[in-house]
Design a protein around this motif. Structure first.
Motif, PDB file in Angstrom:
ATOM      1  N   THR A 149      -5.003  -2.203   3.297  1.00 45.74           N
ATOM      2  CA  THR A 149      -3.882  -2.745   3.978  1.00 45.74           C
ATOM      3  C   THR A 149      -4.032  -4.281   4.190  1.00 45.74           C
ATOM      4  OG1 THR A 149      -4.711  -2.213   6.014  1.00 45.74           O
ATOM      5  CG2 THR A 149      -3.399  -0.619   5.178  1.00 45.74           C
ATOM      6  N   GLN A 150      -5.195  -4.721   4.044  1.00 47.74           N
ATOM      7  CA  GLN A 150      -5.472  -6.258   4.516  1.00 47.74           C
ATOM      8  C   GLN A 150      -6.819  -6.772   3.763  1.00 47.74           C
ATOM      9  OE1 GLN A 150      -6.329  -6.699   8.698  1.00 47.74           O
ATOM     10  NE2 GLN A 150      -6.361  -8.907   8.435  1.00 47.74           N
ATOM     11  N   THR A 163      -8.242 -16.529   7.530  1.00 43.34           N
ATOM     12  CA  THR A 163      -7.337 -15.919   7.027  1.00 43.34           C
ATOM     13  C   THR A 163      -6.822 -16.252   5.584  1.00 43.34           C
ATOM     14  OG1 THR A 163      -6.258 -16.386   9.413  1.00 43.34           O
ATOM     15  CG2 THR A 163      -4.820 -15.949   7.412  1.00 43.34           C
ATOM     16  N   ILE A 203      -1.156  -5.335  -2.600  1.00 41.74           N
ATOM     17  CA  ILE A 203      -2.077  -5.862  -1.528  1.00 41.74           C
ATOM     18  C   ILE A 203      -2.487  -7.254  -2.129  1.00 41.74           C
ATOM     19  CG2 ILE A 203      -3.846  -5.984   0.092  1.00 41.74           C
ATOM     20  CD1 ILE A 203      -1.652  -3.913   0.616  1.00 41.74           C
ATOM     21  N   GLN A 263      -9.678  -9.689   3.989  1.00 45.03           N
ATOM     22  CA  GLN A 263     -10.349 -10.837   4.949  1.00 45.03           C
ATOM     23  C   GLN A 263     -11.124 -11.820   4.135  1.00 45.03           C
ATOM     24  OE1 GLN A 263     -12.441  -8.308   7.469  1.00 45.03           O
ATOM     25  NE2 GLN A 263     -10.436  -7.582   8.630  1.00 45.03           N
TER      26      GLN A 263
END
Length: 389
Positions: free
Chosen positions: A87-88, A101, A112, A90
């Protein structure tokens, strides 16, 4: 009868259980044999436009797998990334303990996706304090679990290769081969190509151009990509100016060229015979010296015969007999012409005062130390003549 049926049912059940156990074992073995990447999440990186990617075995941050190593001329490269799950993303630039970010995805990305651009210009790899940069990226799921950890090795190269050609002030230096000084007609010109790349090896190509200094010969390969080499031409005997050019080109097409000139016979001497021994003793010998590819020169005279007794050849006299007279020159330029009278020393005039005949040789060279040491090779110019009383 009932006992026999029960026994048969028990045996069939036992066989079914063993079959299922074997099937389960085979399935577990098959799963264990599959590569981990077959089911693991991963991140795909895209190098910036115009970058050069290379296989790399560098040690990166602990716990991260190297996914990409590239070289770029952009001091703020944009690196795109895509994940197949999670989902993300880094990002950690040059420090895995600082999370930054990741940038937004490229247009049209349906998975993604993300990107990263250094916040400030990166130093070039020619700077020893900023030669290596890396981007470490973690892929996490909704619960914060890390699914993949990969890193990218970044080399920012803003400079072309550097060439160190064995020369002094544009004059080629005849080096050594096999531990011995090379001959004037078989010179050895060493060169070294350096490039402070932190990614990729053997990214530079080396080419040489050799020929008379008045021509423009084509370049051809003259070394491998290790960065060092030498050029060893075979030359005819004689006074002629040559030029060597060494060109190094990196994987971005940037070139550096170094050049130098060489003459196997840098100085040519001509003389005007004094005619008689008495004239030699009183006035010396008029000489004219024509030099190029050197800033120093020496002219000396030797005897190879006295009163018909020849002790050696004219060249042998230069190597074996004492100097009867000499002069030395230095010039601010590497091409010069000089007219000067070569006179005998006082001791030589006394020794030859009563000679009936004498065989003499005048030797000139661009290396005065060779004259002094009596190295009578092809780099010296010789003029032999005989005088009578």
């Amino acid at each position: 009868m009932r006992g026999s049926d029960a026994a048969r049912r028990a045996l069939a059940g036992h066989r079914t259980h063993r079959l299922r156990a074997r099937q389960l074992g085979a399935l577990l073995g098959l799963l264990m044999a599959l590569p981990a990447s077959a089911s693991a999440a991963g991140i795909t990186f895209s190098a910036p436009s115009g970058a050069r990617s290379y296989a790399d075995q560098s040690l990166g941050p602990a716990g991260y797998t190297e996914a990409l190593a590239f070289r770029t001329t952009d001091t703020r490269p944009v690196i795109a990334m895509t994940a197949d799950s999670g989902t993300q993303l880094q990002c950690h630039f040059d420090d895995v303990f600082v999370t930054q970010t990741c940038g937004g995805p490229a247009p049209g990305c349906a998975a993604i996706c993300g990107s990263f651009q250094p916040p400030a210009s990166l130093g070039p790899d020619s700077d020893q304090f900023s030669r290596a940069h890396f981007l470490a990226v973690d892929l996490v799921d909704a619960d914060g679990n890390t699914l993949a950890s990969e890193w990218v090795n970044i080399d920012v190269d803003t400079t072309p290769p550097v060439i160190d050609l064995a020369s002094a002030g544009g004059l080629l230096t005849n080096g050594t081969a096999g531990g011995n000084s090379t001959l004037p007609l078989r010179p050895n010109f060493d060169f070294q190509v350096t490039d402070s790349n932190s990614v990729g090896s053997q990214v530079d190509t080396i080419a040489c151009a050799w020929g008379p200094a008045t021509t423009s010969p084509a370049f051809a390969s003259c070394g491998d990509k290790t960065g060092s080499g030498s050029y060893r031409p075979r030359l005819p005997d004689g006074h002629r100016l040559y030029r060597l050019q060494v060109r190094a080109t990196d994987d971005f097409g940037r070139s550096t060229t170094a050049s130098g000139v060489y003459d196997p016979l840098p100085c040519v001497v001509s003389i005007q015979s004094p005619g008689r021994i008495a004239r030699l003793l009183s006035s010396g010998i008029p000489t004219r010296l024509n030099c190029e590819a050197t800033r120093h020169a020496a002219v000396a005279i030797y005897a190879f015969m006295v009163n018909g007794d020849q002790s050696t050849s004219p060249r042998g006299a230069v190597a074996e007999n004492p100097i009867l007279g000499e002069y030395r020159l230095s010039s601010k330029t590497s091409t010069f012409k000089v007219t000067r009278r070569l006179r005998l020393s006082g001791a030589a005039r006394s020794a030859l005062r009563h000679a009936r005949s004498v065989g003499l040789v005048v030797a000139a060279g661009g290396d005065p130390d060779k004259i002094e040491a009596g190295l009578a090779d092809a780099s010296l110019s010789y003029q032999a003549f005989t005088l009578h009383r």
